[in-house]
Write a protein that holds these residues in place. Sequence first.
Motif, PDB file in Angstrom:
ATOM      1  N   THR B 269       0.852  -1.184   0.000  1.00 24.43           N
ATOM      2  CA  THR B 269       0.000   0.000   0.000  1.00 24.43           C
ATOM      3  C   THR B 269       0.885   1.230   0.000  1.00 24.43           C
ATOM      4  N   ARG B 270       0.408   2.206  -0.690  1.00 28.86           N
ATOM      5  CA  ARG B 270       1.117   3.478  -0.696  1.00 28.86           C
ATOM      6  C   ARG B 270       0.112   4.552  -1.031  1.00 28.86           C
ATOM      7  N   LYS B 271       0.564   5.743  -0.983  1.00 31.94           N
ATOM      8  CA  LYS B 271      -0.324   6.844  -1.294  1.00 31.94           C
ATOM      9  C   LYS B 271      -0.195   7.191  -2.773  1.00 31.94           C
ATOM     10  N   GLU B 272      -1.240   7.781  -3.248  1.00 34.70           N
ATOM     11  CA  GLU B 272      -1.289   8.214  -4.638  1.00 34.70           C
ATOM     12  C   GLU B 272      -0.070   9.056  -4.971  1.00 34.70           C
ATOM     13  N   ASP B 273       0.600   8.689  -6.041  1.00 35.99           N
ATOM     14  CA  ASP B 273       1.793   9.456  -6.392  1.00 35.99           C
ATOM     15  C   ASP B 273       1.505  10.498  -7.445  1.00 35.99           C
ATOM     16  N   LEU B 275      -0.515  13.292  -7.380  1.00 34.63           N
ATOM     17  CA  LEU B 275      -1.342  14.283  -6.707  1.00 34.63           C
ATOM     18  C   LEU B 275      -1.505  15.503  -7.605  1.00 34.63           C
ATOM     19  N   SER B 404      -5.475  21.237   0.018  1.00 39.58           N
ATOM     20  CA  SER B 404      -4.473  20.288  -0.460  1.00 39.58           C
ATOM     21  C   SER B 404      -3.152  21.002  -0.732  1.00 39.58           C
ATOM     22  N   TYR B 440      -3.992  12.410  -1.234  1.00 39.21           N
ATOM     23  CA  TYR B 440      -3.150  11.222  -1.369  1.00 39.21           C
ATOM     24  C   TYR B 440      -4.005   9.994  -1.096  1.00 39.21           C
ATOM     25  N   ASP B 441      -4.724   9.601  -2.150  1.00 43.73           N
ATOM     26  CA  ASP B 441      -5.586   8.437  -2.002  1.00 43.73           C
ATOM     27  C   ASP B 441      -4.754   7.173  -1.887  1.00 43.73           C
ATOM     28  N   ASP B 442      -5.394   6.166  -1.377  1.00 47.76           N
ATOM     29  CA  ASP B 442      -4.689   4.896  -1.230  1.00 47.76           C
ATOM     30  C   ASP B 442      -4.531   4.207  -2.566  1.00 47.76           C
ATOM     31  N   ARG B 493      -7.118   1.696  -6.965  1.00 46.38           N
ATOM     32  CA  ARG B 493      -7.179   3.067  -6.484  1.00 46.38           C
ATOM     33  C   ARG B 493      -8.497   3.232  -5.753  1.00 46.38           C
ATOM     34  N   SER B 494      -8.439   3.923  -4.608  1.00 49.17           N
ATOM     35  CA  SER B 494      -9.684   4.067  -3.850  1.00 49.17           C
ATOM     36  C   SER B 494     -10.671   4.921  -4.632  1.00 49.17           C
TER      37      SER B 494
END
Lengths: 117, 495
Positions: B269-273, B275, B404, B440-442, B493-494
């Motif tokens: 898992t990571r955050k959306e890259d 943005l 944001s 920063y979506d999952d 993507r969430s």
Amino acid sequence: MRMVLGGVLLPNPSSFKRSIKPNESNNITLGGVMYTDFINNRRSWRITWETIKYADYETVYDLYFSQYTNETYHYLQFDAYGLYVPVKIELSEENIKHNSVLIKDFYIDIIEANPFS
Amino acid sequence: MQSVTDSFNNRARGYMRKLAWSVSIAFLKTFNESVGFFTLNSSLLDGGDLLKPAGGDVVQEWDKYNFVDYTSRLIDVSWESQFEDISSANSAIADIVLDNSDDYFTPGAGSMIDGYILPSRPIRIQAGFGSEVIPQMVGITERMPIIDKKNKTATFHCIDFMSVLFNREIGETSIYQNVTIDTVLADLFAQVGVLPSQLELDTGLTTLPFVYFARGTKLRTAVLKLVQIEQGKVFMDELGKIRFRNKNNVPTVPCWSFDYDRDIIDVETRKEDQLINSVTIRGKAREVQSSAEYWNSVESYEIGPSESIIIWANFDDPVTGVTTPTYEAGANSSFSVNTQSDGGGSPEASDVTLTDFDLFSKAYRMEFTNSDVSNTYYITAISLYATVAQVVANIDIIEQDDSSIESFGEKSLEIVNDFFQSEALAQTAAQDILTGYSGYDDIYEMSVKGNMALQLDDVVSVNLKTSYNNFRITRIVNKISNPAKFTQIIKLRSL
């Protein structure tokens, strides 16, 4: 028990064991649950002679090498189990005893060419 | 998700899953127009007709190639697809490794297909469980095979037909007025050889007053500019059908689920890259105006006895129509002829006529002929009235997510697109992007107990014990290799 390999009648073995090897992969999830993806299975047999005459050993040895010189598999015919299938022959080590007259604990593995589902 | 039987999905969930696959290639590229769906009591067994896949209603043109099955030679196959960017198109690639111990695929080795081992050979990949295989990709081999002498294999890298189509150029300058996106897409795809039966297009949500693509524009460029307007998606599905989904036609209900215990082998898992919290959209919106004087000649043209001359009028803006000029027509397209180049001689009304003309999007070609066998005349003035697609608005908007920006700094995206016809339309598109990308979506990348029926854009539910959420699939990677290993990695993507 009459077994013919590549058209040659094999001497009576001490044992004849069949094994089935699956073409599969076992996968484990994060929760530790296992599932298996598979394609098919393959039969193989181990024919063992506790003692075999050197002349008979040479016959089997020649069968083994003729796979490579003739670039083909031999057929295993074993009427008791209704078998007539192409197989690959693999040799065990030789354990030569008694002045090259007898071979002890010799076996061959024969692996069926075609899988079954 | 592809339509499959309950038994297919049950097998996908099962403890013991018998894998199945097929790969076929049309090296000779011969075409069989008569291929159709298999009909009981009519089609030949083992003939060319196809088993109709669930949900497949049209035999695709790609299916009509005479494919040869190479499944028995398959050692390894992997295929993947992903959406490239925001509101965009997908691309799919595949790599297949075939047994080449007899040099069957080695160019110049004299096999039956020698001479046909070339790039751009059609290929079809299917995979599934048990006796049910479903399409995974249709495409072409991109290059010559890589021949591995040591391992006796031939590796083909493949791309989907969409990639091939996207590289084609629009064959003629295309102007559209008051159309929805689907109408334009249908025409553009037709220009690169796609039949209407190969398309499934949602109706566009926006009517565009004017759309213009110059001849030679790459199809990819044109399509992406159109889908940007509506944040839609264009993609080719596994059957080879080209689909356009408008932004309202987005799956929201999960079609499949992944459970920590039962289905998930690994997860990152990571955050959306990607943005984006600041969106700038610029463009020049055009509308076609009523006919008005638009072009005037700046020089005098000499035309000798019995001569014809060609005169070009080049325009700065796209033009949809030009009134054919007539001699001194007054308040309309006209031309004047005189015995002197400065117009100081006598007018000549009959011997010099417009004998041919052609309208291009930004030019008008005129051919004048002098039927007088003795005298030279001069075309001293030409005036053209035209319906011009003029710039009516310079769109230049910026939408931002201030919170944001405050949290993460400004991450901007600039879009230049002349098809945003109003600031309101551009603002809506910008807001849609911000809604999707300002946080920063999952992002989850999971190796799972896969189901080959899954497709891009599918919504799946994921239970990680610590969380339970719905996600959208943005990338799928599938691989079948020895021994009997089926690997599926999905990027989520969430919502």
